[in-house]
Scaffold this motif. Structure first.
Motif, short mmCIF file in Angstrom:
data_model
loop_
_atom_site.label_atom_id
_atom_site.label_comp_id
_atom_site.label_asym_id
_atom_site.label_seq_id
_atom_site.Cartn_x
_atom_site.Cartn_y
_atom_site.Cartn_z
N ALA A 170 12.84 10.91 -44.55
CA ALA A 170 11.86 9.83 -44.36
C ALA A 170 10.67 10.27 -43.52
N GLY A 171 10.67 11.55 -43.09
CA GLY A 171 9.50 12.06 -42.38
C GLY A 171 9.70 12.61 -40.99
N ASN A 172 10.87 12.34 -40.37
CA ASN A 172 11.10 12.87 -39.02
C ASN A 172 11.83 14.20 -39.11
N GLU A 173 11.08 15.27 -39.25
CA GLU A 173 11.67 16.60 -39.42
C GLU A 173 12.35 17.12 -38.16
N LYS A 174 12.10 16.46 -37.02
CA LYS A 174 12.69 16.90 -35.75
C LYS A 174 14.05 16.26 -35.48
N MET A 175 14.49 15.37 -36.35
CA MET A 175 15.74 14.65 -36.10
C MET A 175 16.96 15.57 -36.18
N TRP A 176 17.84 15.41 -35.19
CA TRP A 176 19.13 16.12 -35.17
C TRP A 176 20.25 15.10 -35.02
N GLY A 177 21.43 15.49 -35.45
CA GLY A 177 22.56 14.58 -35.40
C GLY A 177 23.19 14.43 -34.04
N TYR A 178 23.32 15.55 -33.30
CA TYR A 178 24.08 15.50 -32.05
C TYR A 178 23.58 16.55 -31.08
N VAL A 179 23.27 16.13 -29.84
CA VAL A 179 22.86 17.07 -28.79
C VAL A 179 23.80 16.95 -27.60
N TRP A 180 23.99 18.08 -26.91
CA TRP A 180 24.93 18.15 -25.79
C TRP A 180 24.55 19.32 -24.90
N GLN A 181 25.42 19.71 -23.99
CA GLN A 181 25.13 20.77 -23.02
C GLN A 181 25.82 22.05 -23.44
N GLY A 182 25.05 23.02 -23.94
CA GLY A 182 25.64 24.25 -24.46
C GLY A 182 25.26 25.51 -23.73
N ARG A 183 24.46 25.39 -22.67
CA ARG A 183 24.09 26.56 -21.89
C ARG A 183 25.34 27.10 -21.16
N ALA A 184 25.35 28.38 -20.85
CA ALA A 184 26.49 28.99 -20.16
C ALA A 184 26.45 28.63 -18.68
N TYR A 185 27.01 27.47 -18.34
CA TYR A 185 27.06 26.99 -16.95
C TYR A 185 28.16 25.92 -16.87
N GLN A 235 20.12 25.05 -32.83
CA GLN A 235 20.52 26.32 -32.25
C GLN A 235 20.14 26.39 -30.78
N ALA A 236 19.07 25.70 -30.43
CA ALA A 236 18.58 25.70 -29.05
C ALA A 236 19.55 25.05 -28.07
N VAL A 237 20.58 24.33 -28.58
CA VAL A 237 21.54 23.69 -27.70
C VAL A 237 22.26 24.72 -26.82
N LEU A 238 22.26 25.98 -27.26
CA LEU A 238 22.89 27.03 -26.48
C LEU A 238 22.16 27.29 -25.17
N ASN A 239 20.99 26.67 -25.01
CA ASN A 239 20.24 26.75 -23.76
C ASN A 239 20.03 25.37 -23.13
N TYR A 240 20.74 24.36 -23.62
CA TYR A 240 20.57 22.99 -23.11
C TYR A 240 21.46 22.72 -21.90
N GLY A 241 20.86 22.03 -20.92
CA GLY A 241 21.60 21.38 -19.86
C GLY A 241 21.50 19.89 -20.10
N GLU A 242 21.83 19.10 -19.09
CA GLU A 242 21.78 17.64 -19.24
C GLU A 242 20.39 17.14 -19.59
N GLU A 243 19.39 17.64 -18.90
CA GLU A 243 18.04 17.11 -19.09
C GLU A 243 17.41 17.53 -20.42
N GLU A 244 17.74 18.72 -20.90
CA GLU A 244 17.22 19.15 -22.20
C GLU A 244 17.79 18.26 -23.30
#
Length: 419
Positions: A170-185, A235-244
């Motif tokens: 429908a036009g939102n190419e940035k939409m993702w299904g699920y985000v979480w904290q995947g950084r090594a911490y 793929q960027a979730v591997l660098n996500y913390g809470e705020e990302e």
């Protein structure tokens, strides 16, 4: 490098006996200074004593280092410490057993927190406020596609993919299904523990100190999460913390998000794109035979064994962790109480509608194995998050990573003991 400590002095009204007043020092940090000062001032007024509030670093690693420096030297510089829920085992030898002073007040709190704060039979800290991992979801999007909130991880993956693909179409190419904290911490340790526990795969190290992470349920859990990366999770979730993770979700570009309760008030701000569009529920269970598992978080109050006024310091802790003060903090600051009855308090629920839904999550929260692994917890967690990250990034298969982790954690023990 030594960190300098500033102080804010909260004194009772002057009386003819003010020369008899005792001065206590309490370390308050983590963004709760104002409420700590407010309640400490009330206690000072009630008892005729003086409280000095000592500001502390906001970074938990720096805070722990500072505490270890102060306590390791046997200093009486601070009487009462605010400590992370995973630190009782690390700091226990420097803390007072509060049971002789609590008058049974610990019975009011979540049993899982009291168990977490009990080391070698001693209650070394009282619960102050609590956290647990939660699932945030877009109510409007689930309604749009006539879907119900997920109860299992399979439900989440299926609905996340359906909505993600439809919204992109429908036009939102940035939409993702699920985000979480995947950084090594530490945040990844929390997420991975939730996945493993949801499949009944244990908690890395059991209550007896036995390493249990190498099991089929844990392997299945990590394989599941690795399968999200690049499909319903960026793929960027591997660098996500809470705020990302929150940034993606709050901008309107994710269907689901795993995060702590703090995110609620930010998502509901007047300028938030998802204001009034968000729901919050317990994290999904690992299949029909699994369980809902949110990792236990939060902060506690403890008394230094080097304090010259241990009884009075324990009285301050008892007051600050009381139902009266916890209710005030819940209403004014959205801090989650550690006393179950407050989740049914009309004033608390009115100020924080989501809190009523958190009750079950907190009564079943999964503790990290910090108490049983004592001073080695940081090493245990570091190895766990690195192994999990290797699986998520595709650098290692889950079975191999957990087998290696089982061996390396076993090597950390000294003759089968964590001490």
């Amino acid at each position: 490098m030594k960190l300098k400590l500033g102080t804010f002095i909260l004194a009772a009204a002057l009386t003819p006996f003010c020369a008899q007043a005792v001065t206590l020092k309490i370390a308050c940090g983590g963004g709760i200074d104002d409420l700590c000062k407010q309640s400490a001032a009330e206690w000072a007024k009630k008892t005729g004593n003086v409280v000095e509030v000592v500001p502390t670093p906001s970074d938990s690693s720096a805070l722990l280092a500072l505490y270890q420096q102060i306590l390791g030297s046997g200093s009486d510089k601070i009487d009462v410490f605010e400590i992370d829920v995973v630190w009782p085992g690390t700091l226990a030898n420097h803390l007072v057993d509060l049971r002789p002073y609590s008058k049974g007040a610990e019975a009011q709190h979540f049993p899982s927190l009291i168990a977490n704060n009990t080391v070698a039979g001693k209650l070394v800290a009282m619960p102050w406020f609590t956290d647990a991992g939660l699932l945030y979801y877009r109510k409007d999007l689930l309604d749009k596609y006539k879907l119900k909130p997920p109860t299992t991880w399979d439900d989440l993956a299926a609905s996340a993919k359906k909505i993600q693909d439809a919204e992109r179409g429908a036009g939102n190419e940035k939409m993702w299904g699920y985000v979480w904290q995947g950084r090594a911490y530490e945040g990844l340790s929390c997420n991975a523990l939730e996945w493993v526990a949801s499949y009944n795969g244990g908690t890395l190290v059991d209550a007896s100190g036995k390493v249990t992470i190498d099991n089929p349920a844990a392997t299945k859990a990590l394989e599941m999460a690795a399968g999200w990366v690049g499909t319903i999770t960026p793929q960027a979730v591997l660098n996500y913390g809470e705020e990302e993770a929150r940034g993606v979700f709050q901008s309107g570009n994710a269907v689901y998000m795993r995060n702590w309760p703090y995110a609620w008030s930010l998502l509901q701000k007047s300028d938030s794109p998802v204001r009034d569009k968000v729901g919050v529920i317990p994290l999904p269970q690992g299949g029909a035979n699994g369980r809902h598992a949110g990792t236990l978080g939060g902060w506690e109050l403890a008394v230094s064994r080097y304090s010259k006024n241990q009884k009075l310091a324990a009285d301050l802790v008892t007051y600050l962790t009381s139902a009266e003060v916890q209710k005030m903090r819940a209403i004014q600051g959205s801090y989650n109480p550690t006393i179950p009855t407050l989740y049914k308090d009309n004033d608390v629920v009115k100020a924080n509608p989501f809190m009523a839904a958190l009750y079950t999550t907190f009564t079943t929260a999964v503790s990290r194995p910090s108490t049983v692994t004592s001073t080695k917890y940081n090493q245990v967690s570091s190895q766990f998050w690195n192994a999990s990250h290797d699986v998520l990034s595709g650098d290692q298969k889950a079975g191999d990573a957990l087998s290696d982790l089982q061996s390396s954690l076993g090597a950390l023990q000294s003759g089968g003991s964590w001490k």
